[in-house]
Design a protein around this motif. Structure first.
Motif, PDB file in Angstrom:
ATOM      1  N   LEU A   9     -36.023 -23.963  -5.474  1.00  0.00           N
ATOM      2  CA  LEU A   9     -37.386 -24.519  -5.491  1.00  0.00           C
ATOM      3  C   LEU A   9     -37.374 -26.033  -5.332  1.00  0.00           C
ATOM      4  N   GLN A  10     -36.461 -26.703  -6.025  1.00  0.00           N
ATOM      5  CA  GLN A  10     -36.384 -28.168  -5.933  1.00  0.00           C
ATOM      6  C   GLN A  10     -36.035 -28.620  -4.518  1.00  0.00           C
ATOM      7  N   GLN A  11     -35.145 -27.898  -3.864  1.00  0.00           N
ATOM      8  CA  GLN A  11     -34.716 -28.279  -2.519  1.00  0.00           C
ATOM      9  C   GLN A  11     -35.784 -28.024  -1.469  1.00  0.00           C
ATOM     10  N   ASN A  12     -36.674 -27.071  -1.720  1.00  0.00           N
ATOM     11  CA  ASN A  12     -37.604 -26.645  -0.681  1.00  0.00           C
ATOM     12  C   ASN A  12     -39.074 -26.895  -0.973  1.00  0.00           C
ATOM     13  N   LYS A  13     -39.405 -27.446  -2.153  1.00  0.00           N
ATOM     14  CA  LYS A  13     -40.817 -27.548  -2.528  1.00  0.00           C
ATOM     15  C   LYS A  13     -41.616 -28.496  -1.637  1.00  0.00           C
TER      16      LYS A  13
END
Length: 197
Positions: A9-13
């Motif tokens: 989630l952090q990489q793609n948010k």
């Protein structure tokens, strides 16, 4: 807390909507509780962030026969590419003169190996699937079921992994029929899974 979900989630948010990320996590087979916990951690505790309705997007691992069909198609493609090249090399070397038959055999085997590895690694890295896998609608992913397999994992899978799978009567391939995630030995070695798109 599921660290793989939080990291994903952090990489793609910033690149994808929250709903599409949740859909991908569901496709990967993660539980609603783990997804909600990850959403709360990444998007904050200040307000309730509802999950979109649960759909039919659940992970489905590819079984033995569908993978066998994909491998059969890939084998035909690799043969169709490598046979004319090997024939050309064989003809050129024969015309050039009497060569060492062992050296010629080794050279032709190396050509076949390089064509095969280039085909499997190149397509799997670029598209998550070879043409055979694309035809039957399956793809290779990291065994966290979220991300694409890394280039290193794909190389390991397609070289050492497949050597191990085939070394004793192809038992490593047959393992697909008996493992929880339908993993062959080469999948276990490279930490990959094969799933339906």
């Amino acid at each position: 807390m599921n660290n793989a979900i939080v990291q994903y989630l952090q990489q793609n948010k910033d690149a994808f909507s929250k709903d599409s990320l949740i859909g991908e996590l569901r496709k990967a087979g993660h539980s609603e509780n783990d997804i909600m916990e990850g959403i709360t951690i990444v998007y904050g505790n200040g307000s309730h962030i509802p999950l979109p309705p649960m759909g039919v997007n659940t992970i489905k691992y590819a079984g033995f026969w569908i993978r066998f069909l994909a491998l059969f198609v890939d084998g035909i493609i690799v043969f169709a590419v490598s046979f004319p090249i090997k024939l050309l090399f064989n003809t050129v070397i024969s015309v050039a003169g009497d060569g060492d038959s062992f050296a010629l055999s080794f050279l032709l085997s190396m050509i076949s190996f390089l064509i095969s590895v280039t085909y499997y690694v190149g397509l799997t890295h670029k598209y998550r699937a070879t043409w055979g896998k694309k035809l039957v609608g399956i793809e290779v992913r990291s065994d966290d079921n979220v991300s694409s397999a890394s280039l290193g994992s794909i190389i390991l899978r397609e070289t050492v992994g497949k050597f191990v799978s085939g070394i004793i009567l192809c038992v490593g391939y047959i393992m697909v029929a008996f493992t929880d995630k339908k993993q062959a030995a080469h999948d276990m070695i490279a930490k990959t899974v094969v799933v339906y798109k």
